[in-house]
Design an enzyme around this catalytic site. Structure first.
Site, short mmCIF file in Angstrom:
data_model
loop_
_atom_site.label_atom_id
_atom_site.label_comp_id
_atom_site.label_asym_id
_atom_site.label_seq_id
_atom_site.Cartn_x
_atom_site.Cartn_y
_atom_site.Cartn_z
N GLY A 14 0.78 -1.23 0.00
CA GLY A 14 0.00 0.00 0.00
C GLY A 14 0.81 1.28 0.00
O GLY A 14 0.36 2.29 0.53
N ASN A 16 1.46 3.11 -2.64
CA ASN A 16 0.70 4.07 -3.46
C ASN A 16 -0.49 4.63 -2.69
O ASN A 16 -0.79 5.82 -2.78
CB ASN A 16 0.26 3.42 -4.77
CG ASN A 16 1.36 3.44 -5.81
OD1 ASN A 16 1.73 4.49 -6.33
ND2 ASN A 16 1.93 2.28 -6.10
N ARG A 64 -15.40 -15.28 -9.00
CA ARG A 64 -15.01 -13.89 -9.28
C ARG A 64 -16.22 -12.96 -9.16
O ARG A 64 -16.15 -11.88 -8.58
CB ARG A 64 -14.42 -13.81 -10.71
CG ARG A 64 -13.50 -12.64 -10.91
CD ARG A 64 -12.87 -12.65 -12.28
NE ARG A 64 -11.86 -13.66 -12.50
CZ ARG A 64 -10.66 -13.70 -11.91
NH1 ARG A 64 -10.32 -12.78 -11.04
NH2 ARG A 64 -9.80 -14.64 -12.20
N ILE A 91 -8.00 -9.97 -10.70
CA ILE A 91 -8.60 -9.55 -11.97
C ILE A 91 -10.09 -9.33 -11.71
O ILE A 91 -10.75 -10.18 -11.11
CB ILE A 91 -8.37 -10.62 -13.06
CG1 ILE A 91 -6.87 -10.68 -13.38
CG2 ILE A 91 -9.18 -10.30 -14.31
CD1 ILE A 91 -6.48 -11.80 -14.32
N LEU A 92 -10.60 -8.20 -12.14
CA LEU A 92 -12.01 -7.88 -11.89
C LEU A 92 -12.88 -8.44 -13.01
O LEU A 92 -12.44 -8.54 -14.16
CB LEU A 92 -12.18 -6.37 -11.78
CG LEU A 92 -11.51 -5.76 -10.55
CD1 LEU A 92 -11.37 -4.25 -10.70
CD2 LEU A 92 -12.30 -6.11 -9.28
N ASN A 106 -6.54 2.45 -12.37
CA ASN A 106 -5.51 1.53 -11.86
C ASN A 106 -4.14 2.14 -12.13
O ASN A 106 -3.96 2.89 -13.08
CB ASN A 106 -5.63 0.20 -12.61
CG ASN A 106 -4.58 -0.81 -12.19
OD1 ASN A 106 -4.29 -0.97 -11.00
ND2 ASN A 106 -3.98 -1.50 -13.16
N HIS A 108 -0.31 0.88 -13.03
CA HIS A 108 0.40 -0.30 -13.54
C HIS A 108 1.86 0.09 -13.78
O HIS A 108 2.13 1.15 -14.35
CB HIS A 108 -0.26 -0.78 -14.83
CG HIS A 108 0.35 -2.04 -15.36
ND1 HIS A 108 0.08 -3.28 -14.81
CD2 HIS A 108 1.23 -2.26 -16.37
CE1 HIS A 108 0.78 -4.21 -15.47
NE2 HIS A 108 1.48 -3.61 -16.42
N SER A 135 1.99 3.76 -15.54
CA SER A 135 0.81 4.32 -16.20
C SER A 135 -0.38 4.28 -15.25
O SER A 135 -0.57 3.29 -14.54
CB SER A 135 0.42 3.48 -17.43
OG SER A 135 1.52 3.28 -18.30
N ASP A 144 -5.53 -4.48 -18.19
CA ASP A 144 -4.52 -3.44 -18.42
C ASP A 144 -4.63 -2.80 -19.81
O ASP A 144 -3.63 -2.35 -20.38
CB ASP A 144 -3.10 -4.00 -18.21
CG ASP A 144 -2.87 -4.48 -16.79
OD1 ASP A 144 -3.51 -3.94 -15.87
OD2 ASP A 144 -2.05 -5.41 -16.60
C1 GAR Z 1 2.93 -1.05 -7.64
O1 GAR Z 1 4.17 -1.09 -8.27
C2 GAR Z 1 1.81 -1.10 -8.67
O2 GAR Z 1 2.11 -0.44 -9.87
C3 GAR Z 1 1.72 -2.59 -8.92
O3 GAR Z 1 1.87 -3.17 -7.65
C4 GAR Z 1 2.68 -2.33 -6.84
C5 GAR Z 1 1.92 -2.06 -5.57
O4 GAR Z 1 2.72 -1.41 -4.64
N1 GAR Z 1 0.48 -2.92 -9.53
C6 GAR Z 1 0.34 -3.89 -10.44
O5 GAR Z 1 1.26 -4.57 -10.82
C7 GAR Z 1 -1.07 -4.07 -10.96
N2 GAR Z 1 -1.08 -4.96 -12.07
P1 GAR Z 1 2.07 -0.72 -3.38
O6 GAR Z 1 1.17 -1.78 -2.71
O7 GAR Z 1 3.22 -0.36 -2.51
O8 GAR Z 1 1.28 0.47 -3.83
#
Ligand code: GAR
Length: 199
Positions: A14, A16, A64, A91-92, A106, A108, A135, A144
């Site tokens: 978490g 981000n 799902r 995956i949603l 999202n 990525h 992105s 994605d």
């Molecule tokens: C981040 O790098 C994000 O871009 C990636 O997971 C990490 C989460 O880090 N997301 C994906 O790969 C989605 N397909 P965080 O939990 O520290 O934010």
């Protein structure tokens, strides 16, 4: 300032989410709910420490569609207007993506449309790319594949390890996500006929 009510879906650390929280004081959004499919996700503590409501919705043993229906119910019960995926590793369903179309984004860790899916940094290094990045995009049913709202680019060096590259990309993710969410919360970007339209 009007603040849009935001729900954040996480599965892990978490970081981000932490940046979205840190930026929200003077932002046009307010995180009102954080949902994790994992009960040990580090992001849950970050949310709780910030006084944000948290919910754990386990995915195991559920279809799902059934899992997504629970997510949907929780988000609507919280009057959520925008949903951010932040390291949410599920995956949603198409139905969920359609129900939240234009309000679901999202982050990525690649320069989409390049390197959709999992293990991005590993594949970028193996392909000897000279650049990578992150992105933020609208979520559509195809994985994605939704229109990009904002991107940030970083160099890839020949001796980069997975750890070094992922840290370099993460650093730009942390600036990119709050900026992109701000655009959406202020209605400065919209999903129209499959395109991200600005203005
Ligand atoms: C981040 O790098 C994000 O871009 C990636 O997971 C990490 C989460 O880090 N997301 C994906 O790969 C989605 N397909 P965080 O939990 O520290 O934010």
């Amino acid at each position: 300032m009007i603040q849009k009510r935001v729900g954040v879906l996480i599965s892990g650390r978490g970081s981000n989410l932490g940046e979205l929280i840190a930026a929200q004081a003077d932002a046009p959004y307010k995180i009102v709910l954080v949902i994790s499919n994992n009960d040990d996700a580090g992001g849950l503590k970050r949310a709780a420490d910030a006084g944000i409501a948290t919910q754990i919705i386990p995915h195991k043993g559920k279809s799902r569609e059934a899992f997504d229906a629970e997510l949907d119910t929780a988000l609507r019960a919280g009057d959520v207007q925008i949903v951010c995926l932040a390291g949410f590793m599920r995956i949603l369903s198409d139905g969920f993506a359609r129900a939240w179309e234009g309000k679901l984004i999202n982050i990525h860790p690649s320069l989409l449309p390049a390197y959709r899916g999992a293990r991005v940094h590993e594949r970028v290094i193996a392909a000897k790319e000279s650049q990578s990045g992150a992105s933020v995009h609208f979520v559509v049913p195809e994985l994605d594949a939704g229109p990009v709202i904002a991107q940030a680019r970083v160099p890839v060096h020949p001796d980069d390890t997975l750890e070094i590259l992922s840290a370099r990309v993460l650093e730009v993710e942390h600036r990119l996500y709050p900026a992109a969410l701000r655009l959406l919360a202020e209605d400065k970007v919209k999903l129209e006929k499959g395109l991200a339209v600005f203005g």
